[in-house]
Design a protein around this motif. Structure first.
Motif, PDB file in Angstrom:
ATOM      1  N   MET A   1     134.804  99.737  -4.503  1.00 57.80           N
ATOM      2  CA  MET A   1     133.656  99.115  -3.844  1.00 57.80           C
ATOM      3  C   MET A   1     134.055  98.636  -2.463  1.00 57.80           C
TER       4      MET A   1
ATOM      5  N   ILE B   1     128.338 101.919  -4.315  1.00 57.77           N
ATOM      6  CA  ILE B   1     128.436 100.473  -4.516  1.00 57.77           C
ATOM      7  C   ILE B   1     127.389 100.023  -5.525  1.00 57.77           C
TER       8      ILE B   1
ATOM      9  N   SER C   1     134.332 101.533  -0.180  1.00 57.23           N
ATOM     10  CA  SER C   1     133.010 102.046   0.187  1.00 57.23           C
ATOM     11  C   SER C   1     132.405 101.205   1.292  1.00 57.23           C
ATOM     12  N   VAL C   2     132.607  99.881   1.212  1.00 62.30           N
ATOM     13  CA  VAL C   2     132.090  99.011   2.279  1.00 62.30           C
ATOM     14  C   VAL C   2     132.718  99.411   3.609  1.00 62.30           C
TER      15      VAL C   2
ATOM     16  N   ILE D   1     132.002  90.640  -3.376  1.00 58.30           N
ATOM     17  CA  ILE D   1     132.984  91.269  -4.263  1.00 58.30           C
ATOM     18  C   ILE D   1     134.075  90.257  -4.599  1.00 58.30           C
TER      19      ILE D   1
END
Lengths: 174, 172, 411
Positions: C282, C125, C285-286, C200
């Motif tokens: 991203m 991230i 990944s969170v 985001i």
């Protein structure tokens, strides 16, 4: 430096002029956008909003060396890159200062080998060395503050002050 | 797709060219003659069942003290089968030369140039084999075992005067 | 794949011009240029504003890392790996540690595996945030740069909490982690997770439907899947062309097969798709960090280094009690562990693409050869193929979208 040098030592007039000129130089020092490696990312972090560099007047990173007065060598200088660094330094107009940011620029860092110049002071004269791998943005700001103090001490005659050597160990062990 | 299948397919066609087979920690690696190396790479890429179309890694190793002294290692991956196989080929001094995989896999271009630059291994059939990482006028191949690291003596307080007297500091 | 793929060198562009070719102009985009992607020199052959050919000239940051690693023991060489891809140091650490652990054939405890996944995804991230910030900065969307670095500071605070250093953490060692996770690690990560998905959304609000952004990125720098695989393009660049290949799913490592996440895939292979893919990455990944945090909470405290004392040192207090621990400690510190003879190759999905590490051991405490398959180095080969026929301003956007890190390119 022109007229100030020719005016000679007129006592209080030149001292005040020195202070004003140096104050002007420190408060709007434009860095050259010169990030090489990892230290560049911390330099970008110092420029960003958390550790704002624009409060020191350094918001504008000039890409052209003709318009910059501070070169922050951020990162390791390889043998292929050394002539480029020197050329950029030569293209900067006086007065100019150099901060060697990070261990690689100061002394070669952890890369003691054939490819890295062991300290950018073999290529350009350095004013302030900032240690760290990479130095925190606060450390870079500390280095910039130290440079500002050094600039404030500059004399009109234009002679660069000799480096301050620390001969005694910093911690006295009895 | 597993190691045995691809090994059998390669043995069928290139039995004469395979010099060694090694299965270590689940990875299959085969050492070829230079002719077999190129032919095997082409076969692995073009065969519709195997489809090792992705050259993942190409590098050289200097085994100083062994004959042949150098070795070029290429890892081919089949994205469809999610499997990897390693092709190795040896080459020796004085002019180590190995067939180039660039006509088959354009991705080998920079990797072979890097191997040439750092180790001095030439690749036959490479379109432009020149130095890539080091300056063009550099002499020597640093990654070879007989090339020194080029390190400088570390300065402590007891020897710094001597070292700094000889270092080419710039004053202006 | 209509035209043959060529990867030109600077000499191939310069020599005909020196010999007298005047239809096109040769321009140098020198190693120092106002794009924070590092010291990359490009030699352009231009027909007016249109790029006819472009050749990267790399090597301005060559550090000799591979040669230096041969002179250090395995564990000491970990700090050198940080400095290659300096936007994702933990990924480099992980790749090297996995390769040497494969050679050694050691078991890594569960807590260390989960922490590795968690921190690597946080690193992904933070790396994508720098990519987003600098990419937007190159295309003159400067606010995104400041917003991205705001989140990045939070992530760097987490790294500092865990290892003491913001960037070059060297936290993943061979055998596990350097130190145990501190007690306030999970609450700090959860604090970060509370804000991240909405941030985001903020970036997407600024860019995704922005007509200026679309104008600059849609249809620019297109590459098809077959050329991409032939040129070795990996990472989000490959997934933007439609190939759903991610090493975390294809050849999982560190327990990635037990996490549930998706691989975002694009369609056209242009800059806009790469942008969309990385933003989606991203978000994924969170998701992974959320799952890893829950697992860490469930697992509770435990060992973070392997129990194999020939590889990882015993806890300090054991040294005063057990002679064996003292000897292990002594051998590890004076000599270092000695992997068996052989070689191993491991590849992971770094934020730039497929990062591989090839380690050759000769039975001594120092590696015989370490080679890193650097994704940025190989991705740069596709620049000429993608930039032909575009204008110089598109080239700037193209380099930013490839996301090269010059430390990795030059090693």
């Amino acid at each position: 430096m022109g007229i100030e040098e020719k005016a000679g030592n007129l006592g209080i007039v030149t001292t005040t002029l020195e202070t004003v000129v140096n104050w002007g130089r420190t408060n709007a020092m434009w860095p050259l956008l010169f990030g090489l490696a990892c230290c560049a990312i911390e330099m970008m972090g110092a420029q960003a909003s958390n550790y704002d560099l624009s409060r020191f007047g350094m918001e504008l990173n000039r890409a052209s060396p003709r318009q910059a007065d501070l070169m922050i060598v951020a990162g390791r200088v390889s043998r292929k890159m050394a002539p480029v660094v020197r050329r950029l330094y030569d293209q900067m107009p006086e007065p100019k200062w150099v901060i060697a940011m990070g261990d690689c620029a100061a002394c070669g860092g952890i890369f003691n080998n054939y490819a890295i110049v062991q300290g950018v002071d073999e290529v350009v004269p350095v004013d302030v060395y900032v240690a760290g791998c990479p130095p925190r943005p606060e450390a870079l700001i500390d280095g910039i503050m130290m440079l500002h103090q050094k600039v404030m001490r500059e004399k009109i005659s234009g002679k660069k002050e000799s480096p301050i050597r620390i001969d005694q160990p910093l911690v006295q062990v009895k | 797709m597993d190691n045995q299948t691809v090994l059998a397919a390669l043995r069928e066609r290139f039995a004469a060219e395979i010099l060694a087979v090694n299965e270590f920690r689940g990875d299959l690696s085969l050492t070829f003659t230079p002719k077999g190396y190129l032919a095997a790479a082409q076969f692995l890429r073009d065969d519709p069942d195997l489809a090792y179309t992705f050259l993942e890694n190409l590098c050289g190793v200097d085994y100083l003290g062994r004959k042949p002294r150098f070795e070029v290692v290429a890892h081919l991956t089949s994205m469809r089968h999610r499997h990897r196989v390693c092709l190795k080929v040896g080459c020796d001094e004085p002019e180590p030369t190995v067939p180039s995989l660039t006509p088959l896999f354009p991705t080998a271009n920079y990797q072979e140039r890097e191997t040439f630059d750092l180790l001095g291994i030439r690749f036959d059939g490479h379109p432009s084999l020149t130095r890539i990482l080091l300056p063009d006028d550099w002499v020597g191949h640093p990654l070879r075992k007989d090339h020194p690291l080029g390190d400088e003596e570390i300065a402590f307080t007891f020897n710094q005067e001597r070292i700094y007297a000889r270092k080419p500091f710039v004053r202006e | 794949m209509t035209e043959p793929i060529t990867v030109p060198t600077p000499q191939q562009i310069i020599e005909p011009a020196v010999a007298g070719r005047t239809e096109t102009m040769v321009l140098n985009m020198g190693p120092h240029h106002p794009s924070t992607h590092g010291v990359l020199r490009l030699v352009l052959e231009l027909d007016g504003e249109v790029v006819v050919n472009v050749a990267p000239d790399v090597g301005y940051l060559h550090t000799g890392i591979e040669k230096t690693m041969e002179s250090k023991t395995y564990q000491k060489a970990v700090v050198l790996t940080d400095r290659m891809d300096y936007l994702a140091p933990l990924s480099n650490n992980l790749c090297y540690a996995l390769a040497v652990e494969k050679l050694l054939d050691v078991e890594i405890p569960e807590r260390a595996q989960i922490a590795r996944v968690l921190l690597t995804e946080l690193q992904r991230i933070s790396s994508h945030l720098v990519w987003l910030g600098t990419h937007a900065l190159d295309l003159a969307a400067m606010s995104v740069f400041l917003y991205a670095f705001r989140e990045r500071e939070q992530i760097l605070d987490i790294f500092e909490l865990v290892s003491g250093a913001r960037m070059m953490t060297s936290y993943f060692r061979i055998g596990g982690l350097a130190y145990d996770l501190p007690s306030d690690f999970i609450p700090t990560v959860e604090q970060f997770l509370a804000v991240m998905p909405s941030r985001i959304d903020e970036y997407e609000d600024l860019l995704t439907a922005n007509p200026l952004w679309l104008e600059r990125t849609v249809g620019v720098g297109v590459i098809d899947a077959q050329s991409a695989i032939a040129l070795g393009l990996t990472g989000a660049n490959l997934r933007a062309t439609g190939v759903a290949y991610d090493v975390r799913k294809a050849m999982p490592y560190s327990g990635y097969e037990t996490y549930s996440f998706e691989i975002p895939v694009g369609k056209n292979g242009d800059i806009y798709d790469r942008y969309r893919v990385r933003i989606a990455e991203m978000r994924q990944s969170v998701k992974i960090v959320q799952q890893a945090t829950e697992r860490l909470r469930e697992l509770g405290p435990g060992p973070v280094v392997t129990s194999n004392r020939k590889v990882a040192p015993p806890p300090k207090r054991e040294i005063t009690e057990s002679m064996e621990s003292l000897i292990h400690h002594f051998k590890l510190w004076t000599e270092g562990f000695k992997p068996p003879r052989g070689d191993a190759y491991v590849s992971i999905e770094s934020p730039r693409g497929i990062l591989g590490c090839y380690v050759v051991s000769d039975g001594s405490p120092k590696p015989w050869r370490v080679h890193f398959r650097a994704p940025s180095f190989i991705n740069l080969q596709s620049l000429a193929h993608m930039a032909k026929g575009r204008m110089v301003a598109d080239l700037v956007a193209l380099i930013a979208s490839l996301d090269p890190v010059l430390g990795e390119v030059d090693r």
